[in-house]
Design a protein around this motif. Sequence first.
Motif, PDB file in Angstrom:
ATOM      1  N   ASN A   1      17.503 -56.580  29.850  1.00 44.44           N
ATOM      2  CA  ASN A   1      16.415 -56.606  28.878  1.00 44.44           C
ATOM      3  C   ASN A   1      16.940 -56.672  27.450  1.00 44.44           C
ATOM      4  OD1 ASN A   1      14.430 -56.428  30.864  1.00 44.44           O
ATOM      5  ND2 ASN A   1      14.418 -54.190  30.816  1.00 44.44           N
ATOM      6  N   THR A   2      18.206 -56.271  27.282  1.00 48.88           N
ATOM      7  CA  THR A   2      18.825 -56.237  25.956  1.00 48.88           C
ATOM      8  C   THR A   2      20.201 -56.882  26.028  1.00 48.88           C
ATOM      9  OG1 THR A   2      17.680 -54.171  25.416  1.00 48.88           O
ATOM     10  CG2 THR A   2      19.557 -54.763  24.045  1.00 48.88           C
ATOM     11  N   LEU A   3      20.526 -57.688  25.023  1.00 50.50           N
ATOM     12  CA  LEU A   3      21.842 -58.283  24.898  1.00 50.50           C
ATOM     13  C   LEU A   3      22.530 -57.682  23.683  1.00 50.50           C
ATOM     14  CD1 LEU A   3      20.826 -62.045  25.376  1.00 50.50           C
ATOM     15  CD2 LEU A   3      21.541 -60.420  27.143  1.00 50.50           C
ATOM     16  N   SER A   4      23.769 -57.251  23.848  1.00 53.64           N
ATOM     17  CA  SER A   4      24.496 -56.627  22.743  1.00 53.64           C
ATOM     18  C   SER A   4      25.859 -57.265  22.576  1.00 53.64           C
ATOM     19  CB  SER A   4      24.654 -55.120  22.990  1.00 53.64           C
ATOM     20  OG  SER A   4      23.395 -54.475  22.994  1.00 53.64           O
ATOM     21  N   PHE A   5      26.184 -57.592  21.339  1.00 55.58           N
ATOM     22  CA  PHE A   5      27.488 -58.149  20.971  1.00 55.58           C
ATOM     23  C   PHE A   5      27.934 -57.424  19.708  1.00 55.58           C
ATOM     24  CE2 PHE A   5      24.948 -61.398  23.036  1.00 55.58           C
ATOM     25  CZ  PHE A   5      25.782 -61.822  24.054  1.00 55.58           C
ATOM     26  N   ASP A   6      28.673 -56.338  19.918  1.00 49.84           N
ATOM     27  CA  ASP A   6      29.085 -55.481  18.802  1.00 49.84           C
ATOM     28  C   ASP A   6      27.856 -55.057  17.997  1.00 49.84           C
ATOM     29  OD1 ASP A   6      31.727 -55.669  19.644  1.00 49.84           O
ATOM     30  OD2 ASP A   6      32.100 -57.448  18.433  1.00 49.84           O
ATOM     31  N   GLU A   7      27.777 -55.487  16.737  1.00 48.73           N
ATOM     32  CA  GLU A   7      26.670 -55.049  15.880  1.00 48.73           C
ATOM     33  C   GLU A   7      25.371 -55.820  16.111  1.00 48.73           C
ATOM     34  OE1 GLU A   7      28.805 -58.388  13.875  1.00 48.73           O
ATOM     35  OE2 GLU A   7      29.409 -56.534  14.880  1.00 48.73           O
ATOM     36  N   LEU A   8      25.426 -56.918  16.868  1.00 51.57           N
ATOM     37  CA  LEU A   8      24.262 -57.771  17.097  1.00 51.57           C
ATOM     38  C   LEU A   8      23.561 -57.389  18.409  1.00 51.57           C
ATOM     39  CD1 LEU A   8      22.548 -60.334  16.468  1.00 51.57           C
ATOM     40  CD2 LEU A   8      24.276 -61.653  17.717  1.00 51.57           C
ATOM     41  N   THR A   9      22.241 -57.155  18.348  1.00 46.40           N
ATOM     42  CA  THR A   9      21.466 -56.785  19.524  1.00 46.40           C
ATOM     43  C   THR A   9      20.197 -57.626  19.583  1.00 46.40           C
ATOM     44  OG1 THR A   9      22.265 -54.492  19.432  1.00 46.40           O
ATOM     45  CG2 THR A   9      20.285 -54.914  20.734  1.00 46.40           C
ATOM     46  N   ILE A  10      19.890 -58.152  20.781  1.00 45.59           N
ATOM     47  CA  ILE A  10      18.665 -58.927  20.990  1.00 45.59           C
ATOM     48  C   ILE A  10      17.847 -58.234  22.073  1.00 45.59           C
ATOM     49  CG2 ILE A  10      17.667 -61.134  21.676  1.00 45.59           C
ATOM     50  CD1 ILE A  10      21.254 -61.093  20.564  1.00 45.59           C
TER      51      ILE A  10
ATOM     52  N   LEU B   1      15.158 -58.741  24.555  1.00 47.41           N
ATOM     53  CA  LEU B   1      14.521 -59.889  25.198  1.00 47.41           C
ATOM     54  C   LEU B   1      13.052 -59.650  25.512  1.00 47.41           C
ATOM     55  CD1 LEU B   1      17.396 -60.860  27.652  1.00 47.41           C
ATOM     56  CD2 LEU B   1      16.777 -62.009  25.524  1.00 47.41           C
ATOM     57  N   VAL B   2      12.665 -58.400  25.688  1.00 44.19           N
ATOM     58  CA  VAL B   2      11.271 -58.090  25.981  1.00 44.19           C
ATOM     59  C   VAL B   2      10.444 -58.101  24.692  1.00 44.19           C
ATOM     60  CG1 VAL B   2       9.669 -56.393  26.924  1.00 44.19           C
ATOM     61  CG2 VAL B   2      11.898 -56.743  28.010  1.00 44.19           C
ATOM     62  N   GLY B   3      10.944 -57.425  23.673  1.00 46.37           N
ATOM     63  CA  GLY B   3      10.239 -57.397  22.395  1.00 46.37           C
ATOM     64  C   GLY B   3      10.459 -58.628  21.544  1.00 46.37           C
ATOM     65  N   LYS B   4      11.459 -59.450  21.930  1.00 48.32           N
ATOM     66  CA  LYS B   4      11.806 -60.672  21.206  1.00 48.32           C
ATOM     67  C   LYS B   4      12.155 -60.381  19.748  1.00 48.32           C
ATOM     68  CE  LYS B   4       9.075 -63.720  24.171  1.00 48.32           C
ATOM     69  NZ  LYS B   4       8.037 -64.767  24.257  1.00 48.32           N
ATOM     70  N   VAL B   5      13.002 -59.369  19.561  1.00 45.15           N
ATOM     71  CA  VAL B   5      13.461 -59.017  18.221  1.00 45.15           C
ATOM     72  C   VAL B   5      14.978 -58.960  18.202  1.00 45.15           C
ATOM     73  CG1 VAL B   5      11.359 -57.778  17.602  1.00 45.15           C
ATOM     74  CG2 VAL B   5      13.240 -56.541  18.693  1.00 45.15           C
ATOM     75  N   THR B   6      15.527 -59.222  17.015  1.00 45.87           N
ATOM     76  CA  THR B   6      16.976 -59.240  16.821  1.00 45.87           C
ATOM     77  C   THR B   6      17.348 -58.248  15.733  1.00 45.87           C
ATOM     78  OG1 THR B   6      17.029 -61.591  17.395  1.00 45.87           O
ATOM     79  CG2 THR B   6      18.950 -60.702  16.252  1.00 45.87           C
ATOM     80  N   THR B   7      18.382 -57.470  15.976  1.00 46.07           N
ATOM     81  CA  THR B   7      18.838 -56.509  14.976  1.00 46.07           C
ATOM     82  C   THR B   7      20.343 -56.638  14.772  1.00 46.07           C
ATOM     83  OG1 THR B   7      19.128 -54.771  16.661  1.00 46.07           O
ATOM     84  CG2 THR B   7      17.015 -54.842  15.493  1.00 46.07           C
ATOM     85  N   VAL B   8      20.778 -56.312  13.571  1.00 48.45           N
ATOM     86  CA  VAL B   8      22.202 -56.204  13.245  1.00 48.45           C
ATOM     87  C   VAL B   8      22.413 -54.822  12.657  1.00 48.45           C
ATOM     88  CG1 VAL B   8      24.078 -57.041  11.796  1.00 48.45           C
ATOM     89  CG2 VAL B   8      22.509 -58.671  12.866  1.00 48.45           C
ATOM     90  N   ASN B   9      23.296 -54.035  13.305  1.00 46.79           N
ATOM     91  CA  ASN B   9      23.499 -52.644  12.889  1.00 46.79           C
ATOM     92  C   ASN B   9      22.159 -51.905  12.803  1.00 46.79           C
ATOM     93  OD1 ASN B   9      26.353 -52.799  12.640  1.00 46.79           O
ATOM     94  ND2 ASN B   9      26.112 -53.829  10.662  1.00 46.79           N
ATOM     95  N   ASN B  10      21.303 -52.141  13.806  1.00 48.44           N
ATOM     96  CA  ASN B  10      19.991 -51.500  13.929  1.00 48.44           C
ATOM     97  C   ASN B  10      18.997 -51.906  12.843  1.00 48.44           C
ATOM     98  OD1 ASN B  10      20.729 -49.928  16.255  1.00 48.44           O
ATOM     99  ND2 ASN B  10      21.840 -48.540  14.891  1.00 48.44           N
TER     100      ASN B  10
END
Length: 224
Positions: free
Chosen positions: A125-134, A136-145
């Motif tokens: 449901n969530t993809l994480s690459f170090d500081e980058l998080t996507i 997939l359910v909420g369709k939102v992207t964050t960097v360092n939260n």
Amino acid sequence: MKILIIEDERELAKSMMVYLRQESYVCEVAYTSQEALEKVIFHEYDCILLDITLPDGNGLEILDRLKKEDKSEGVIIISAKNSLDDKIQGLNLGADDYLAKPFHLSEMGARISAVIRRKRFEGNNTLSFDELTIDLVGKVTTVNNKLIDLTRKEYDLLLFLISNKNRVVSKNAIAEHLSGDAADVFDNFDFIYAHMKNLKKKLSEAGSQDFIKTVYGLGYKFEG
């Protein structure tokens, strides 16, 4: 994400397409078995909604052809025949899910999301690459939260690159994924450059490392 609707009931196909486009999917429609075969053989999709009963053939024949061609699309069978035999036959041929008519469009949307997560993102449901998080359910992207305000096209572009992680994706493939049938009308890839530039800029300004690499003369690659 790119969806193919194979459905001969035009009003139903239209309502499905309108709903999915509102949910930020790129949609194409095939009303016959012949149209569907031409599309699935020459193009790639993230999920296919496949009606069993078509005017010129059986949807299960299309599913069989998909598997023989070693295509990786997720497939959801849709049919008015709410019978166990149809469901078993379709699942045995490699379908990922089954919807019986009539169905709620919101249920269809939820099943599509689930199939894409299983097929493209290993069920996460969530993809994480170090500081980058996507999400997939909420369709939102964050960097360092911190929430990043991406447009629909930028978000879809990011997901498409991630789904092909560590592989070079051509500009042609990106154009088709973002625009579907409309990709043929573009004379150049300026719209891709614009989306890519804005996506990279937003991620960088938020503090993300440069995950998206330009492979000159070929396309782009997400390294994560």
